[in-house]
Write an enzyme that holds these catalytic residues in place. Structure first.
Site, PDB file in Angstrom:
ATOM      1  N   ASP A  69      43.076  42.494  47.563  1.00  0.00           N
ATOM      2  CA  ASP A  69      42.331  41.255  47.400  1.00  0.00           C
ATOM      3  C   ASP A  69      43.260  40.115  46.975  1.00  0.00           C
ATOM      4  O   ASP A  69      43.170  38.997  47.484  1.00  0.00           O
ATOM      5  CB  ASP A  69      41.253  41.459  46.318  1.00  0.00           C
ATOM      6  CG  ASP A  69      39.932  40.814  46.693  1.00  0.00           C
ATOM      7  OD1 ASP A  69      39.505  40.969  47.850  1.00  0.00           O
ATOM      8  OD2 ASP A  69      39.350  40.138  45.832  1.00  0.00           O
ATOM      9  N   PHE A 109      42.464  48.361  46.140  1.00  0.00           N
ATOM     10  CA  PHE A 109      41.528  47.379  46.692  1.00  0.00           C
ATOM     11  C   PHE A 109      41.742  46.003  46.055  1.00  0.00           C
ATOM     12  O   PHE A 109      41.755  44.979  46.742  1.00  0.00           O
ATOM     13  CB  PHE A 109      40.085  47.860  46.449  1.00  0.00           C
ATOM     14  CG  PHE A 109      39.025  46.866  46.834  1.00  0.00           C
ATOM     15  CD1 PHE A 109      38.605  46.735  48.144  1.00  0.00           C
ATOM     16  CD2 PHE A 109      38.425  46.058  45.870  1.00  0.00           C
ATOM     17  CE1 PHE A 109      37.621  45.822  48.494  1.00  0.00           C
ATOM     18  CE2 PHE A 109      37.441  45.143  46.206  1.00  0.00           C
ATOM     19  CZ  PHE A 109      37.037  45.025  47.531  1.00  0.00           C
ATOM     20  N   ASP A 148      29.901  35.865  35.003  1.00  0.00           N
ATOM     21  CA  ASP A 148      31.285  35.516  35.331  1.00  0.00           C
ATOM     22  C   ASP A 148      31.388  34.073  35.815  1.00  0.00           C
ATOM     23  O   ASP A 148      32.317  33.349  35.447  1.00  0.00           O
ATOM     24  CB  ASP A 148      31.777  36.478  36.422  1.00  0.00           C
ATOM     25  CG  ASP A 148      33.297  36.531  36.519  1.00  0.00           C
ATOM     26  OD1 ASP A 148      33.950  36.515  35.469  1.00  0.00           O
ATOM     27  OD2 ASP A 148      33.820  36.582  37.645  1.00  0.00           O
ATOM     28  N   ASP A 184      33.743  31.281  34.161  1.00  0.00           N
ATOM     29  CA  ASP A 184      34.834  30.695  34.961  1.00  0.00           C
ATOM     30  C   ASP A 184      34.537  29.269  35.423  1.00  0.00           C
ATOM     31  O   ASP A 184      35.353  28.675  36.132  1.00  0.00           O
ATOM     32  CB  ASP A 184      35.100  31.554  36.205  1.00  0.00           C
ATOM     33  CG  ASP A 184      35.745  32.885  35.869  1.00  0.00           C
ATOM     34  OD1 ASP A 184      36.170  33.056  34.715  1.00  0.00           O
ATOM     35  OD2 ASP A 184      35.815  33.756  36.758  1.00  0.00           O
ATOM     36  N   PHE A 198      24.332  40.909  37.565  1.00  0.00           N
ATOM     37  CA  PHE A 198      24.494  40.607  36.137  1.00  0.00           C
ATOM     38  C   PHE A 198      25.913  40.125  35.840  1.00  0.00           C
ATOM     39  O   PHE A 198      26.123  39.117  35.150  1.00  0.00           O
ATOM     40  CB  PHE A 198      24.132  41.871  35.337  1.00  0.00           C
ATOM     41  CG  PHE A 198      24.659  41.926  33.929  1.00  0.00           C
ATOM     42  CD1 PHE A 198      24.411  40.915  33.008  1.00  0.00           C
ATOM     43  CD2 PHE A 198      25.386  43.044  33.498  1.00  0.00           C
ATOM     44  CE1 PHE A 198      24.890  41.001  31.694  1.00  0.00           C
ATOM     45  CE2 PHE A 198      25.863  43.130  32.203  1.00  0.00           C
ATOM     46  CZ  PHE A 198      25.625  42.096  31.299  1.00  0.00           C
TER      47      PHE A 198
END
Length: 347
Positions: free
Chosen positions: A235, A231, A95, A99, A90
């Site tokens: 990234d 995390f 997103d 974007d 979802f």
């Protein structure tokens, strides 16, 4: 003895869940063409990822019980895991539209598939709704049903808050580095990533076993949210310093005007001249300008700055794990397993 699930075992549960979702849609006499569309959306958007979030649920349940799960325990845990993957689906479908992304998992984004376009917005809503269809079917009589419902709703809202802050702080078409700050960065990563990627699977495992208490959920949150932040910093570091053949993609954070950890670190220590380099080159779809920013990152020794950060934050997380009170059903092994997956990862 606890046992880690494999992707093959986890994926073997999905057809039964898909059948339940399609049967639910059929109960409203949805025409066959639209039913086929729903099935295609479920398959393309939910399957094909690494499923780390989803598999963390049965892994955490197994660690909490310290045994291999029987068939029913595994099915229930994997079903909660697949709900996490539906939530991820979802978010990703939505997103990618926001974007204007081109690819996802090496294939065209769902909204770019032939004939899909903005129908993808409704498909995203249906992926979210699927969570609650499965929750009702398989957990309606579970003692923690309300807690599970509220957890999914709350984590969804937290993620949307993070996304809102991200979209307004760093729009791709308007570069303003004055908008960036470590405070905003932390808000974005904690709410957009840490809650649904790290806290959610463990909270689901605790509720499945009906041992989720305010105390142990708070303890889990206090360890897993910093882990989720680490995390995401990792990234951001890999986006610039990782090898494309390891991370499976070419980093685009600089050209995409991302409010990343690296640019915030650079802004904090840059001289006026170095800041000028950032202002002139950051957030442009131009390889030469991207190279100028990368060069500046090297000058500012951001790779070493990240390594120092990593050792400090991982040390702090280990301290929290060591101090964990296990009297309320939590096990240190759950958090050790999460940290082992991400510490010094290269992809």
């Amino acid at each position: 003895m606890a046992q880690r699930t494999t992707l093959q075992e986890f994926e073997a549960v999905f057809p039964k869940l898909e059948e339940a979702l399609l049967d639910h849609a059929k109960s409203y006499k949805l025409p066959q063409e639209q039913l086929d569309w729903y099935k295609k959306s479920l398959n393309i958007n939910t399957l094909g990822g690494k499923c780390n979030r989803g598999m963390s649920v049965p892994d955490s349940v197994s660690l909490l019980l310290n045994k291999k799960l029987d068939e029913d325990e595994y099915f229930k845990a994997a079903t909660l895991g697949w709900m996490t993957e539906l939530l991820q689906a979802f978010f990703l479908v939505s997103d990618d539209i926001m974007d204007s992304s081109i690819t996802r998992r090496g294939k065209p984004c769902w909204y770019l598939h032939e004939g899909v376009g903005m129908v993808a917005i409704n498909d995203a809503f249906m992926l979210e709704a699927a969570i609650y269809t499965l929750l009702k079917k398989y957990f309606r009589s579970h003692p923690a049903y309300v807690e599970l419902l509220e957890l999914f709703h709350e984590v969804t809202f937290q993620t949307e808050l993070g996304q809102l802050c991200d979209l307004l702080t760093a729009p791709e078409d308007k570069v303003n580095l004055d908008n960036f700050s470590m405070e905003k960065y932390r808000f974005i990563v904690v709410y957009k990533t840490a809650y649904y990627s790290f806290y959610l699977p463990v909270a689901l495992a605790l509720h499945q076993l009906n041992i989720g208490t305010p105390k142990n959920l708070k303890q889990a949150e206090e360890i897993l949210i910093p882990m989720g932040e680490y995390f995401q910093v990792q990234d951001d570091y890999l986006d610039n310093f990782g090898l494309p053949e390891h991370i499976g993609k070419i980093g685009t954070d600089i050209m995409d005007n991302k409010c990343s950890w690296l640019v915030n670190q650079a802004l904090a220590i840059a001289t006026p001249e170095q800041r000028k380099v950032l202002e002139e080159n950051y957030g442009h779809k131009d390889k030469t300008k991207e190279a100028a920013v990368k060069k500046l990152y090297d000058e500012l020794q951001l790779e070493q700055r990240y390594k120092d950060y990593e050792e400090k934050v991982v040390g702090e997380i280990w301290e929290k794990i060591s101090a964990l009170d296990e009297s309320d059903g939590l096990k240190k092994e759950v958090f050790e397993a999460f940290l082992a997956k991400i510490y010094k990862r290269s992809k």
